[in-house]
Design a protein around this motif. Structure first.
Motif, PDB file in Angstrom:
ATOM      1  N   UNK A 115      37.083  53.208  73.455  1.00 39.67           N
ATOM      2  CA  UNK A 115      38.022  54.215  73.393  1.00 39.67           C
ATOM      3  C   UNK A 115      39.556  53.599  73.058  1.00 39.67           C
ATOM      4  N   UNK A 116      39.793  52.394  73.429  1.00 36.59           N
ATOM      5  CA  UNK A 116      41.079  51.894  73.006  1.00 36.59           C
ATOM      6  C   UNK A 116      41.190  51.694  71.725  1.00 36.59           C
ATOM      7  N   UNK A 117      39.960  51.192  70.950  1.00 41.07           N
ATOM      8  CA  UNK A 117      39.962  51.065  69.538  1.00 41.07           C
ATOM      9  C   UNK A 117      40.157  51.987  68.710  1.00 41.07           C
ATOM     10  N   UNK A 118      39.340  53.102  69.143  1.00 38.83           N
ATOM     11  CA  UNK A 118      39.734  54.552  68.379  1.00 38.83           C
ATOM     12  C   UNK A 118      40.892  55.088  68.561  1.00 38.83           C
ATOM     13  N   UNK A 119      41.644  55.115  69.886  1.00 39.05           N
ATOM     14  CA  UNK A 119      42.939  55.597  70.202  1.00 39.05           C
ATOM     15  C   UNK A 119      44.209  54.994  69.329  1.00 39.05           C
ATOM     16  N   UNK A 120      43.900  53.488  69.253  1.00 39.97           N
ATOM     17  CA  UNK A 120      44.782  52.743  68.552  1.00 39.97           C
ATOM     18  C   UNK A 120      44.808  52.914  67.210  1.00 39.97           C
ATOM     19  N   UNK A 121      43.570  52.856  66.682  1.00 42.89           N
ATOM     20  CA  UNK A 121      43.260  53.365  65.228  1.00 42.89           C
ATOM     21  C   UNK A 121      44.284  54.649  64.726  1.00 42.89           C
ATOM     22  N   UNK A 122      43.748  55.744  65.617  1.00 42.04           N
ATOM     23  CA  UNK A 122      44.547  57.025  65.283  1.00 42.04           C
ATOM     24  C   UNK A 122      46.025  56.640  65.241  1.00 42.04           C
ATOM     25  N   UNK A 123      46.864  55.840  66.474  1.00 43.09           N
ATOM     26  CA  UNK A 123      48.166  55.752  66.332  1.00 43.09           C
ATOM     27  C   UNK A 123      48.629  55.181  65.306  1.00 43.09           C
ATOM     28  N   UNK A 124      47.756  54.083  64.581  1.00 44.61           N
ATOM     29  CA  UNK A 124      48.322  53.132  63.771  1.00 44.61           C
ATOM     30  C   UNK A 124      48.382  54.091  62.431  1.00 44.61           C
ATOM     31  N   UNK A 125      47.254  54.882  62.208  1.00 45.88           N
ATOM     32  CA  UNK A 125      47.147  55.927  61.150  1.00 45.88           C
ATOM     33  C   UNK A 125      48.461  56.858  61.144  1.00 45.88           C
ATOM     34  N   UNK A 126      48.685  57.420  62.375  1.00 39.09           N
ATOM     35  CA  UNK A 126      49.862  58.173  62.468  1.00 39.09           C
ATOM     36  C   UNK A 126      51.007  57.710  62.018  1.00 39.09           C
ATOM     37  N   UNK A 127      51.405  56.528  62.589  1.00 37.48           N
ATOM     38  CA  UNK A 127      52.616  55.775  62.321  1.00 37.48           C
ATOM     39  C   UNK A 127      52.619  55.154  60.912  1.00 37.48           C
ATOM     40  N   UNK A 128      51.831  55.119  60.204  1.00 33.47           N
ATOM     41  CA  UNK A 128      51.780  54.659  58.691  1.00 33.47           C
ATOM     42  C   UNK A 128      51.058  55.671  57.811  1.00 33.47           C
ATOM     43  N   UNK A 129      51.582  56.863  58.021  1.00 37.32           N
ATOM     44  CA  UNK A 129      50.997  58.240  57.350  1.00 37.32           C
ATOM     45  C   UNK A 129      51.140  58.351  55.806  1.00 37.32           C
ATOM     46  N   UNK A 130      52.095  57.663  55.248  1.00 38.54           N
ATOM     47  CA  UNK A 130      52.027  57.684  53.819  1.00 38.54           C
ATOM     48  C   UNK A 130      51.261  56.695  53.044  1.00 38.54           C
ATOM     49  N   UNK A 131      51.073  55.312  53.733  1.00 40.89           N
ATOM     50  CA  UNK A 131      50.223  54.464  53.026  1.00 40.89           C
ATOM     51  C   UNK A 131      48.740  54.855  53.219  1.00 40.89           C
ATOM     52  N   UNK A 132      48.443  55.464  54.538  1.00 39.35           N
ATOM     53  CA  UNK A 132      47.186  55.656  54.874  1.00 39.35           C
ATOM     54  C   UNK A 132      46.669  56.919  53.959  1.00 39.35           C
ATOM     55  N   UNK A 133      47.519  57.959  53.662  1.00 42.21           N
ATOM     56  CA  UNK A 133      47.232  59.067  53.095  1.00 42.21           C
ATOM     57  C   UNK A 133      46.749  58.643  51.852  1.00 42.21           C
ATOM     58  N   UNK A 134      47.330  57.596  51.085  1.00 40.01           N
ATOM     59  CA  UNK A 134      47.216  57.054  49.716  1.00 40.01           C
ATOM     60  C   UNK A 134      45.867  56.358  49.759  1.00 40.01           C
ATOM     61  N   UNK A 135      45.616  55.718  50.765  1.00 42.96           N
ATOM     62  CA  UNK A 135      44.383  54.931  51.059  1.00 42.96           C
ATOM     63  C   UNK A 135      43.117  56.044  51.136  1.00 42.96           C
ATOM     64  N   UNK A 136      43.314  56.919  51.881  1.00 47.89           N
ATOM     65  CA  UNK A 136      42.279  57.825  52.304  1.00 47.89           C
ATOM     66  C   UNK A 136      41.754  58.532  50.877  1.00 47.89           C
ATOM     67  N   UNK A 137      42.990  58.598  49.968  1.00 47.32           N
ATOM     68  CA  UNK A 137      42.756  59.349  48.729  1.00 47.32           C
ATOM     69  C   UNK A 137      41.816  58.512  47.731  1.00 47.32           C
ATOM     70  N   UNK A 138      42.242  57.013  48.024  1.00 49.76           N
ATOM     71  CA  UNK A 138      41.470  56.101  47.180  1.00 49.76           C
ATOM     72  C   UNK A 138      40.108  56.168  47.939  1.00 49.76           C
ATOM     73  N   UNK A 139      39.705  56.012  49.005  1.00 48.86           N
ATOM     74  CA  UNK A 139      38.550  56.030  49.416  1.00 48.86           C
ATOM     75  C   UNK A 139      37.728  57.339  48.962  1.00 48.86           C
TER      76      UNK A 139
END
Length: 293
Positions: A218-242
């Motif tokens: 649960x910590x891994x899943x929650x921290x992962x979501x927090x990391x994505x939320x706080x780095x939305x710009x680059x993670x949206x770009x990464x999600x688009x590439x994937x």
């Protein structure tokens, strides 16, 4: 009586004698998970993943070939049991379970950082530092995948009713040439995008974290979501590439997975390393349910 006081107002009352308090700007909020990375950073992760792929390429390509064979076996099994109605949701749901089966690729990239050579057996028989927490996380992701499959069946029933599936040869014209099919595509893509975005947010960093750090599911899943939320710009770009590369692999009838899946797996490790940071020990207090002794 307290209200009968005739003396001067107390000095600690800013509203006394009609004095308006000064406007003080809010204190800066600490955001330890935010790296403020530009969207172009996603390209550097892809380049680093490409480098890892072709450094001792045989284990990575074997891993990608195994994923291709597994995907082909699942498709054959769906047709063999006449579950072909679940083909399109299963293809879309692959992005939900993809990070789960990429652990061996994270392991190879981790070993490359220390100059170690990795065999295919070591990639398949990887031992995450978090132990059985990785299994629990996998079960949760599989549950999310099954939930998406059920949602896809319900969406189909809402638009076409409780009728037998017409088969893959007839469903494509129904989807593309009828208003009902357009509605199904619109709603299905919207709901599928929500599932995919949620799965991406909770898993993109969770499985590399479980491999490299001592944590719980649960910590891994929650921290992962927090990391994505706080780095939305680059993670949206990464999600688009994937998403784009996965769509390309589908257009090649899955053969592209032999190269694309290892490429994305290795690149995801570099994504985790840069956003999470190389110092694992300083993150020990981030756990929600697991505290270091």
């Amino acid at each position: 009586m307290l209200n009968d006081r005739n003396g001067p107002p107390p000095p600690d009352n800013p509203h006394a004698a009609g004095v308006i308090p000064k406007v003080v700007p809010p204190l800066p909020t600490e955001r330890p998970l935010a790296k403020d990375l530009p969207w172009r950073t996603a390209q550097t992760w892809l380049k680093a993943g490409w480098s890892d792929l072709w450094t001792n390429p045989v284990p990575s390509l074997l891993y990608g070939f195994a994923v291709f064979l597994l995907s082909a076996l699942v498709v054959w099994w769906l047709f063999r049991l006449e579950f072909d109605y679940a083909l399109f949701p299963a293809l879309a749901g692959f992005m939900v379970v993809g990070p789960l089966i990429a652990n061996g690729l994270y392991e190879k990239s981790r070993r490359l950082e220390t100059g170690e050579r990795t065999t295919f057996a070591q990639m398949v028989l990887v031992h995450p530092r978090s132990g059985r927490a990785g299994l629990m996380t996998g079960v949760l992701m599989l549950g999310l995948f099954l939930l998406w499959m059920r949602a896809a069946v319900l969406i189909y029933a809402l638009f076409f009713g409780m009728v037998p599936f017409p088969g893959t040869g007839e469903i494509v014209p129904m989807l593309l040439l009828t208003p009902t099919g357009w509605g199904l595509l619109l709603v299905g893509c919207a709901v599928g995008a929500l599932f995919a975005a949620f799965a991406f947010a909770i898993s993109v960093f969770a499985f590399p974290m479980l491999l490299a750090e001592k944590t719980d599911a649960m910590s891994a899943l929650g921290i992962s979501m927090a990391m994505v939320w706080h780095n939305r710009r680059v993670m949206i770009a990464w999600g688009a590439i994937v998403t784009a590369l996965f769509a390309l692999s589908i257009l090649t009838l899955g053969l592209g997975l032999i190269v694309i899946f290892p490429l994305l797996g290795h690149a995801t490790w570099h994504c985790y390393r840069e956003v999470r940071g190389p110092d694992v020990e300083k993150h020990e207090d981030d756990r929600m349910f697991l505290r270091p002794a």
